[in-house]
Design a protein around this motif. Structure first.
Motif, mmCIF file in Angstrom:
data_model
loop_
_atom_site.group_PDB
_atom_site.id
_atom_site.type_symbol
_atom_site.label_atom_id
_atom_site.label_comp_id
_atom_site.label_asym_id
_atom_site.label_seq_id
_atom_site.Cartn_x
_atom_site.Cartn_y
_atom_site.Cartn_z
ATOM 1 N N GLY A 10 1.344 -1.019 0.060
ATOM 2 C CA GLY A 10 -0.063 0.244 0.206
ATOM 3 C C GLY A 10 1.404 0.781 -0.131
ATOM 4 O O GLY A 10 0.146 2.663 0.800
ATOM 5 N N ARG A 15 -0.276 3.918 -4.563
ATOM 6 C CA ARG A 15 -1.142 4.856 -5.071
ATOM 7 C C ARG A 15 -1.082 5.674 -5.736
ATOM 8 O O ARG A 15 -2.054 6.032 -6.506
ATOM 9 C CB ARG A 15 -0.593 6.073 -3.745
ATOM 10 C CG ARG A 15 -1.115 7.856 -3.597
ATOM 11 C CD ARG A 15 -0.729 8.191 -3.201
ATOM 12 N NE ARG A 15 -0.971 9.717 -2.668
ATOM 13 C CZ ARG A 15 -1.871 10.061 -1.892
ATOM 14 N NH1 ARG A 15 -2.142 9.272 -1.109
ATOM 15 N NH2 ARG A 15 -2.189 11.094 -1.465
ATOM 16 N N ARG A 29 -7.133 -2.369 -6.251
ATOM 17 C CA ARG A 29 -8.110 -2.974 -5.413
ATOM 18 C C ARG A 29 -6.212 -3.189 -4.570
ATOM 19 O O ARG A 29 -5.550 -3.651 -5.404
ATOM 20 C CB ARG A 29 -8.439 -4.644 -5.664
ATOM 21 C CG ARG A 29 -9.885 -4.338 -5.658
ATOM 22 C CD ARG A 29 -9.981 -5.945 -5.577
ATOM 23 N NE ARG A 29 -11.987 -5.636 -5.723
ATOM 24 C CZ ARG A 29 -12.573 -6.031 -5.439
ATOM 25 N NH1 ARG A 29 -12.510 -6.595 -4.641
ATOM 26 N NH2 ARG A 29 -14.614 -6.030 -6.115
ATOM 27 N N VAL A 30 -5.994 -2.913 -3.195
ATOM 28 C CA VAL A 30 -4.940 -2.912 -3.203
ATOM 29 C C VAL A 30 -5.295 -3.318 -1.468
ATOM 30 O O VAL A 30 -5.662 -3.645 -0.405
ATOM 31 C CB VAL A 30 -4.045 -1.472 -2.866
ATOM 32 C CG1 VAL A 30 -3.455 -1.335 -1.217
ATOM 33 C CG2 VAL A 30 -3.621 -1.407 -3.862
ATOM 34 N N ALA A 32 -2.802 -3.544 1.792
ATOM 35 C CA ALA A 32 -2.277 -2.701 2.092
ATOM 36 C C ALA A 32 -1.472 -3.335 4.001
ATOM 37 O O ALA A 32 -2.299 -4.694 4.119
ATOM 38 C CB ALA A 32 -2.674 -1.163 2.858
ATOM 39 N N ALA A 40 -4.300 3.991 0.803
ATOM 40 C CA ALA A 40 -5.468 3.941 1.535
ATOM 41 C C ALA A 40 -6.844 3.808 0.756
ATOM 42 O O ALA A 40 -7.675 2.885 0.625
ATOM 43 C CB ALA A 40 -5.291 4.322 3.163
ATOM 44 N N ALA A 43 -7.194 0.942 -0.968
ATOM 45 C CA ALA A 43 -7.435 -0.357 -0.212
ATOM 46 C C ALA A 43 -8.490 -1.148 0.165
ATOM 47 O O ALA A 43 -8.941 -0.807 0.488
ATOM 48 C CB ALA A 43 -6.247 -0.148 1.196
ATOM 49 N N VAL A 46 -6.098 -5.709 4.835
ATOM 50 C CA VAL A 46 -5.389 -5.317 5.148
ATOM 51 C C VAL A 46 -5.094 -6.577 5.433
ATOM 52 O O VAL A 46 -5.614 -7.177 6.102
ATOM 53 C CB VAL A 46 -5.576 -4.139 5.941
ATOM 54 C CG1 VAL A 46 -4.585 -3.979 7.410
ATOM 55 C CG2 VAL A 46 -5.576 -2.634 5.660
#
Lengths: 378, 378
Positions: A10, A15, A29-30, A32, A40, A43, A46
């Motif tokens: 992330g 970004r 889609r991240v 993180a 974020a 994200a 997580v």
């Protein structure tokens, strides 16, 4: 339904994929490491990228998986591939960005120009290399180094004693990488994009200026270049991308030696600091190009938009103020500056943003970029 | 903490603010009409923009409130101001983008060149105007029209009978706007950014090509322009922005008449379709400029990055395929095209994306932009 690209990590590279994803209409889609990171906004998960279940669950909801960094372990990558996830770049390529010893050996196999090097497992081995190379060398831990970490210039084998001690404790054994201390005139970087179906596109070779082992500035294209530098650097980039089966963006950090040879320094298989100028200075930014490449879409035009682009990193940031408190003065004095910040808290030495300026007069734009970045200093 | 801009409305204009917000490091929050809209990624709230409590609750969490459209009622805007919300543009300016009759009257007061017009409350009044103007006129509902909706060319008062009937039922009374049918050579648009502390920046005047009342193409700057057109158009844009106390982006749609006068057609107080070319063709895009302007930050350089830019809208989109199924062919054939899509379902006539191309040869880039956009057709 939009194409879905999943990014492991992330940080600011993830970004900076958000803008081109939104513009194209790709769903980013991240995964993180923690909440509130630079990426974020995109994200959707997580978790720990070293945990196979976490990464696999994330990967099942996307069309293709790519990376903000090269730290996902090979065991996890192998499992993903086994489970049918499209991992780009794949583990076979990423290995050479994760392990500098493997990379050096592979560069030799590909016939790439590079510094003399050796794998050393003991102070005696290192001393032998030093003796054969005018008493100076660069020692690197093969894994985990970046931005100058895990890299030491040594003139005596004792200067790497702690690293050898760590090696001795490591049950997997292993070695350190030692390289000749190259007498270079400057550092360059060559970026190349490659998609699974084979199409390759090269960006212009750029000059990178490092301070304390960290990229401080980039000038695109590299000025005052010897004849055929562009061609030579592009051939190295394309040769490595093809030879290692890289998909997505590849950055090859290069030395230009005082006798005008070009040597491979390091590799990164993701968007790279040396390509941030492309956001404002190239028809297709490295971040858009990375998305296109990992999705196996046709690549965009990597041509510069203007004669010159300069990127200056914002390192550290204001220590007793927030970054956006500096917007007003920077913007007022430098209306042509493209200011990029990463939503990261200022901390000494940390990359918290950069400034791009593009135009026809290199001296002017370099001045503007540096002066604008200075507003975000301490 | 990052500066926070709240946008009322979740359409493509809000969506296109996401990229510059992420790049600068501004936190964008969107109050969307419903889930899954174009700006869904940045939507932090879903609700009715006509409901004062909904908008006020959203506004309390941001530093400044701005808009994706001009439909927030004056009563709601007034309450926001009363509660201390920084509303930009403010209600006093927005009124003239919401009510075309008020706009026409105000343009007269400001001495702006515009078509002859009248407020008519009956078929008899309209017929009188027609008789005085060669038997043809444009009738507009003062409120709620856009993209050709609420606009009719009439040659007889009977053609607006239904609108007069609606007026008669409206307890607030009201009138229709009637305007002379301008003999124009082409349509133009002038964009201007203005911040609360007064700084104003003008973009180059552009040519807009409408089809069925909807913007189809934009060429920037407007080619083959009569002498001083730039100056005249910019003076109109700045005069209106200052005269109406607009903050943020203002678009002034203009007619260039066959006798080379420039007349004010319509106003929009937000980023506008006529400025989408700036994403790839100007140093500072209209979306970044809007964020800077509403945050009262110094404005960016609005200069073009190249001699010419062409924007072609993707209208409708593929009716039996998803938009991203067309990426491969469009990108393969047009590597210089900057493809923008809005995450909207294709539907006949709907704006679902656009293509920008920037370069030195207008014929070439217009061809590229049109050809790339055609890949997303039916």
């Amino acid at each position: 339904m939009a194409l879905r690209v999943g990014v492991v990590g992330g940080g600011q590279l993830a970004r900076m994929m958000i803008a081109p994803a939104v513009e194209l209409g790709v769903e980013l889609r991240v995964l993180a490491e923690q909440p509130g990171m630079a990426a974020a906004l995109a994200a959707t998960a997580v978790g720990d990228y070293r945990d196979a279940d976490t990464v696999l669950a994330f990967a099942r909801e996307v069309d293709v998986l790519t990376f903000d960094h090269e730290h996902v372990p090979q065991e996890v990558l192998a499992l993903l591939v086994e489970e049918g996830v499209a991992v780009r770049p794949g583990p076979g390529a990423l290995r050479f960005a994760q392990d500098k010893l493997a990379m050096r050996a592979r560069m030799d196999e590909l016939g790439m120009p590079q510094p003399e090097w050796a794998a050393v497992t003991s102070a005696a081995g290192l001393q032998e290399f030093l003796d054969a190379h005018d008493g100076a060398a660069v020692v690197k831990t093969p894994r985990g180094g970046y931005d100058g970490k895990g890299v030491r210039v040594v003139r005596s084998a004792t200067e790497a004693e702690d690293w050898f001690a760590t090696l001795a404790e490591d049950a997997r054994g292993g070695a350190l990488l030692v390289e000749e201390l190259v007498d270079f005139r400057r550092e360059l970087a060559q970026q190349v994009a490659r998609r699974p179906s084979g199409e390759v596109r090269s960006y212009p070779v750029v000059e990178t200026v490092q301070r304390d082992g960290v990229c401080a500035e980039v000038v695109a294209p590299a000025p005052h270049s010897p004849e055929r530098l562009d061609e030579v650097a592009a051939a190295i980039g394309v040769g490595i991308a093809e030879g290692l089966d890289v998909t997505g963006m590849l950055a090859v950090e290069l030395f230009e030696t005082t006798d005008e040879r070009v040597l491979v320094n390091e590799l990164a298989m993701r968007p790279h600091n040396s390509g941030h100028w492309t956001q404002d200075g190239a028809v297709t930014s490295q971040f858009e190009q990375h998305l296109r490449a990992v999705l196996d879409l046709p690549l965009g035009d990597p041509s510069p938009r203007a004669a010159w682009s300069v990127m200056v990193n914002i390192l550290g940031g204001p220590q007793n103020a927030s970054i956006d408190e500096r917007f007003a003065s920077a913007m007022a004095e430098h209306p042509s500056a493209k200011i990029h910040t990463y939503g990261k808290e200022p901390r000494p030495g940390r990359k918290v943003g950069h400034v791009n300026v593009t135009g026809d007069d290199l001296d002017d734009i370099a001045y503007e970029a540096r002066a604008a970045a200075e507003h975000f200093g301490d």
